[in-house]
Design a protein around this motif. Structure first.
Motif, PDB file in Angstrom:
ATOM      1  N   LEU A  46       0.818  -1.227   0.000  1.00 39.35           N
ATOM      2  CA  LEU A  46       0.000   0.000   0.000  1.00 39.35           C
ATOM      3  C   LEU A  46       0.847   1.270   0.000  1.00 39.35           C
TER       4      LEU A  46
ATOM      5  N   ASP B   6      -2.191   2.834  -4.516  1.00 36.78           N
ATOM      6  CA  ASP B   6      -3.318   3.321  -3.715  1.00 36.78           C
ATOM      7  C   ASP B   6      -4.438   2.288  -3.761  1.00 36.78           C
TER       8      ASP B   6
ATOM      9  N   SER C  77      -6.908   2.157  -1.185  1.00 31.70           N
ATOM     10  CA  SER C  77      -7.767   2.456  -0.037  1.00 31.70           C
ATOM     11  C   SER C  77      -9.224   2.745  -0.397  1.00 31.70           C
TER      12      SER C  77
ATOM     13  N   GLY D 289      -4.190   4.069   5.875  1.00 34.44           N
ATOM     14  CA  GLY D 289      -3.057   3.836   4.988  1.00 34.44           C
ATOM     15  C   GLY D 289      -1.751   4.366   5.571  1.00 34.44           C
TER      16      GLY D 289
END
Ligand SMILES: Cc1cc2nc3c(=O)[nH]c(=O)nc-3n(C[C@H](O)[C@H](O)[C@H](O)COP(=O)(O)OP(=O)(O)OC[C@H]3O[C@@H](n4cnc5c(N)ncnc54)[C@H](O)[C@@H]3O)c2cc1C
Length: 466
Positions: free
Chosen positions: A39, A43, A45, A109
């Motif tokens: 991560l 990306d 998330s 994140g």
């Protein structure tokens, strides 16, 4: 247990990366396998609880691994709930009468990335991405993986396997399907799901609504909440039934219906969400559930931790905090140098499970409190009284919320038993008009304490506190 032992961790989420860091610090050889890409490079998330409420139980773990200051830099304090009524009026209900007690909004994140970075600083910790665990042979302590890059399958051997692979745990599934020992498992979904939306920052980067609060639009059977992010945006979450009520996820299927719903129920939120329709139809709707199981371990070979052992609904903001606290509790058992992994796992589960069962039940309580009770007059009176008691008698009174959220030295179970009795005591006293907010606070404190003790004693006699 010799430190040269190889420990295999499945899942590099919040719990797995913290565990890898701590075991790395303790000198074990740690391999972590994560099914998703790294991560920190990709990306991944979108729409998946982008930010979380972080509080003292989680912070206890950060102190343990020496990351308190770095994590603090990622936090936005939220001092209370900012409640939005259907007309757009707002009022703030603080989380505590003690000013130093507040919760924080933190990016999942960023926090995960920090833990991965720190874990990888230890040469005895190796983290592998894009490798999904398919099953675990818990008798022989091996795990079968699929490499998403090469499409190959491979087997990993270890002295101990710890699964921190979240609510859909592969180890839990292997326990269940293996039918080799008495494994109990329950999974209970809410009728509500959630969808993530957003309030973007102003053009100059400022927050569009008040930054330092957890915003709630409680509407009885559903609600909207918003938590701030460091970039000036808010992550907004709609909790709504899949199929009940005039508006539900199954019938919010076109732009007109979604706009009609928001303009009727959340007009002030809609005014700052010009991107609503994009978010609504891009982001997934996901279910919410509670998972309990036991035992968490098989002999001294394998162990479940974090959501893999005890997934809970998010309404107390404690799932991550509880998973971090797991690592603290596990670390404390390691300090005892028990004779075997089996003894270590057994002791850990015996101490921990009663608390994770309690926070699971408390989280369901808070679902009802947040979507409805916060709007009720008697509940608001109770909160005002509790604020006043906490302010005037900071050493003598802590509400249920404070016991759970701000008292890391009290287990969740003790917080639940005392907190529930206290809630009942205050609500009874208010309903019977034996206390009121304008009365003498010292007398009220004594009445609440006496009534709470009487309720706890009744519960003890009825065997409810065992
Ligand atoms: C909407 C929502 C809001 C929430 N809000 C809060 C909050 O405010 N405060 C709070 O404390 N908690 C909150 N939580 C709970 C919190 O997200 C979880 O408790 C926390 O993420 C648990 O961490 P974990 O590492 O155990 O599991 P996860 O974070 O789920 O991590 C599991 C990891 O394992 C990986 N994985 C899964 N399966 C495999 C496999 N087969 N092989 C390899 N890797 C695998 C996953 O990709 C993931 O990286 C919320 C949860 C939700 C859903």
């Amino acid at each position: 247990m010799p430190k040269q032992q190889n420990i295999l961790i499945i899942g590099a989420g919040l719990c797995g990366s913290l565990l890898a860091l701590r075991l790395g610090q303790r000198g074990y050889n740690v391999s972590v396998y994560e099914m998703r890409p790294d991560l920190r490079k990709v990306d991944i998330s979108a729409g998946r609880s982008i930010n979380l409420a972080f509080s003292v139980r989680g912070n206890k773990a950060m102190k343990l691994v020496g990351l308190e200051d770095q994590v603090k830099a990622l936090c936005i304090p939220m001092h209370g709930r900012m409640i939005h009524d259907a007309h757009g009026n707002t009022f703030q209900s603080n989380y505590s009468g003690r000013t130093h007690e507040f919760i924080n909004s933190i990016s999942r994140g960023e926090l995960n990335a920090l833990l991965l970075d720190e874990a990888e600083k230890h040469e005895n910790v190796n983290i592998h991405f894009n490798k999904k665990c398919k099953s675990i042979d818990f008798e022989n302590t091996t795990a079968l993986f699929k490499d998403y890059n090469t499409k190959d399958e491979f087997l990993e051997d270890a002295d101990v396997i710890i699964a921190t692979d979240g609510a859909g745990s592969a180890l839990r599934k292997s326990y269940y399907l293996g039918k080799k020992f008495l494994f109990s498992f329950s999974q209970a979904y809410l009728t509500h799901g959630y969808k993530e939306l957003s309030i973007l920052p102003k053009d100059n980067g400022d927050f569009k609504i008040y930054k330092n609060a957890l915003h709630i639009w409680p509407r009885g059977s559903f609600m909207l909440i918003a938590l701030p992010n460091l970039d000036g945006s808010f992550t907004v979450t709609l909790f709504l039934s899949y199929d009940e009520g005039a508006y539900n996820f199954n019938n919010l299927t076109n732009d007109e219906r979604v706009l009609e719903f928001f303009s009727k129920e959340f007009p002030d939120a809609l005014a700052v969400m010009p991107n609503l329709l994009d978010d609504f139809f891009t982001n997934p709707t996901a279910p919410l559930g509670t998972i309990k199981c036991s035992p968490w371990h098989y002999k001294g070979n394998t162990l479940l931790m974090g959501d893999a052992a005890h997934a809970i609904v998010p309404f107390y903001g404690q799932g991550m905090n509880a998973s971090f606290e797991d690592v603290v509790e596990f670390d404390a058992v390691l300090d005892e140098n028990l004779s075997s992994w089996e003894a270590t796992f057994k002791t850990y589960e015996k101490r921990r499970k009663k608390d994770t069962d309690a926070i699971a039940d408390l989280a369901i309580d808070n679902f009802h409190e947040m979507k409805g009770h916060v709007n009720q007059a008697i509940f608001q009176e109770k909160r005002k009284l509790e604020m006043a008691l906490e302010k005037q008698f900071p050493e003598d009174y802590a509400s249920k919320y404070a016991l759970v959220t701000f008292n890391e030295d009290i287990g969740y179970r003790e917080a639940m038993l005392r907190g529930r009795a206290q809630d009942k005591a205050i609500l009874n006293l208010l309903a019977d008009k034996k206390i009121d907010i304008n009365g003498d606070l010292k007398t009220i404190l004594e009445q609440v304490k006496q009534e709470t003790e009487a309720i706890l004693e009744d519960d003890r006699i009825a065997g409810l506190n065992q």
